[in-house]
Write a protein that holds these residues in place. Structure first.
Motif, PDB file in Angstrom:
ATOM      1  N   ALA A 254      26.574 -28.124  27.134  1.00 48.80           N
ATOM      2  CA  ALA A 254      26.371 -26.746  27.590  1.00 48.80           C
ATOM      3  C   ALA A 254      26.801 -26.672  29.048  1.00 48.80           C
ATOM      4  CB  ALA A 254      24.913 -26.314  27.444  1.00 48.80           C
TER       5      ALA A 254
ATOM      6  N   PHE B  93      23.100 -30.058  18.286  1.00 48.70           N
ATOM      7  CA  PHE B  93      22.723 -29.260  19.453  1.00 48.70           C
ATOM      8  C   PHE B  93      22.913 -27.789  19.130  1.00 48.70           C
ATOM      9  CE2 PHE B  93      23.850 -27.013  23.439  1.00 48.70           C
ATOM     10  CZ  PHE B  93      22.682 -27.235  24.153  1.00 48.70           C
TER      11      PHE B  93
ATOM     12  N   TYR C 141      25.004 -17.423  19.533  1.00 55.71           N
ATOM     13  CA  TYR C 141      24.543 -18.802  19.446  1.00 55.71           C
ATOM     14  C   TYR C 141      25.727 -19.715  19.157  1.00 55.71           C
ATOM     15  CZ  TYR C 141      24.985 -18.658  14.329  1.00 55.71           C
ATOM     16  OH  TYR C 141      25.474 -18.567  13.055  1.00 55.71           O
TER      17      TYR C 141
ATOM     18  N   GLN D  57      24.055 -28.970  30.328  1.00 54.55           N
ATOM     19  CA  GLN D  57      23.376 -30.099  29.704  1.00 54.55           C
ATOM     20  C   GLN D  57      24.409 -31.141  29.308  1.00 54.55           C
ATOM     21  OE1 GLN D  57      20.354 -29.058  26.930  1.00 54.55           O
ATOM     22  NE2 GLN D  57      20.050 -31.134  26.166  1.00 54.55           N
TER      23      GLN D  57
ATOM     24  N   GLY E 180      18.490 -24.163  25.063  1.00 55.09           N
ATOM     25  CA  GLY E 180      19.301 -25.253  24.545  1.00 55.09           C
ATOM     26  C   GLY E 180      18.377 -26.130  23.719  1.00 55.09           C
TER      27      GLY E 180
ATOM     28  N   ALA F 190      26.388 -20.383  27.647  1.00 50.65           N
ATOM     29  CA  ALA F 190      25.246 -20.704  28.495  1.00 50.65           C
ATOM     30  C   ALA F 190      25.399 -20.026  29.854  1.00 50.65           C
ATOM     31  CB  ALA F 190      25.125 -22.217  28.665  1.00 50.65           C
TER      32      ALA F 190
ATOM     33  N   TYR G 284      18.278 -29.658  21.420  1.00 51.68           N
ATOM     34  CA  TYR G 284      18.892 -30.879  20.894  1.00 51.68           C
ATOM     35  C   TYR G 284      17.895 -31.510  19.930  1.00 51.68           C
ATOM     36  CZ  TYR G 284      20.854 -35.548  20.522  1.00 51.68           C
ATOM     37  OH  TYR G 284      21.373 -36.724  20.030  1.00 51.68           O
TER      38      TYR G 284
ATOM     39  N   TRP H 167      22.703 -23.843  20.991  1.00 53.01           N
ATOM     40  CA  TRP H 167      22.532 -22.978  22.156  1.00 53.01           C
ATOM     41  C   TRP H 167      22.218 -21.582  21.669  1.00 53.01           C
ATOM     42  CZ3 TRP H 167      25.801 -18.755  22.870  1.00 53.01           C
ATOM     43  CH2 TRP H 167      25.496 -17.968  23.989  1.00 53.01           C
TER      44      TRP H 167
END
Length: 277
Positions: A58, A239, A30, A70, A215, A65, A217, A241
């Motif tokens: 991302a 954010f 992550y 993103q 993802g 990712a 946010y 991931w």
């Protein structure tokens, strides 16, 4: 319906008096990008976009990712693009957090304000402009669409989350709910972008461990989030991931709702490779 807020970064640069120590972390399972990291010096620019800068939060990258990119876009009045997407195989989702944008597709203009959502199929030839008097900020999620023989492309979607009733998770008395912009049973879609809301004190009560990459946010509020074996504090503007199969859980911290924009890949076979491929 209760008022909703959407955190949007403004850029700038932390002062020289700030400590360097931060919550930013990048692991094999992550990553967390706190809102303080969205400074002027990490912005990017794109071809054929005018009066526009963006934060890439991302992107497809081995060990990070794998399925999506993103961006947080920042478009000044009069800015935008008549050629926003150069990849004819890319689908997109836009979600507005501040200001107003006009998306033109098939000769029809759609005005999106905060909470506005657009799904844009591949090769749809859309255009985007900020015709307002204020800076517009919005998320742009991109994915290479996975075509399936016998399934048509999904149609474009233009809607605002305020027009959609959130779906409560079973046995949570509405304390945990998801706002869905796409019918989960529509297998033409290979990604979902939703909004998850947890009321103060609500929890994701088990470590979700699943194939979908995420993802997240944070639009509003704060929480303590379980990522793999770690608990991290997150707040509006952060954010996260999560790699596929990364365990996740959450305690919403209050005093208001904890809400986040969530990406996940869905409805397709796992790609096979390795031996003999």
């Amino acid at each position: 319906m209760a008022d909703r807020t959407y955190y949007a970064p403004k850029g700038g640069l932390p002062p020289q008096s700030d400590l360097v120590t931060d919550r930013a972390v990048f692991t094999e399972a992550y990553a967390v990008i706190p809102r303080r990291e969205f400074s002027d010096i990490v912005t990017s620019f794109l071809p054929f976009w005018e009066k526009t800068r963006l934060w890439v939060i991302a992107r497809p990258l081995s060990g990070f990712a794998e399925t999506f990119s993103q961006y947080i876009m920042e478009v000044q009045p009069g800015g935008g693009s008549d050629r926003p997407e150069q990849d004819d195989g890319a689908e997109g989702v836009l979600f507005v957090v501040e200001g107003e944008i006009t998306v033109t597709l098939g000769g029809k203009a759609h005005v999106l304000t905060p909470g506005g959502y657009a799904f844009l199929p591949p090769a749809s030839g859309w255009k985007l402009r900020n015709d307002g008097n204020a800076t517009a900020r919005f998320h742009w999620v991109r994915k290479a669409y996975e075509f399936v023989d016998g399934l048509d492309l999904p149609e474009p979607i233009f809607v605002n989350e305020n027009e959609i009733a959130p779906n409560p998770m079973p046995e949570t008395e509405g304390r945990w709910a998801t706002t869905r912009f796409v019918d989960p049973a529509d297998l033409r879609h290979d990604m979902h972008v939703t909004i998850v809301t947890l009321q103060p004190g609500a929890v994701i009560p088990f470590p979700e461990t699943h194939v979908m990459e995420h993802g997240l946010y944070v639009l509003e509020g704060k929480a303590v989030y379980r990522l793999n074996q770690d608990w991290v504090e997150v707040q509006a503007g952060d954010f996260m991931w999560l790699r596929a199969f990364c365990p996740q859980a959450c305690y919403a911290g209050g005093p208001g709702n904890f809400r986040y924009l969530l990406y996940k890949d869905v409805n397709r076979h796992a790609k096979l490779g390795g031996w003999g491929r």
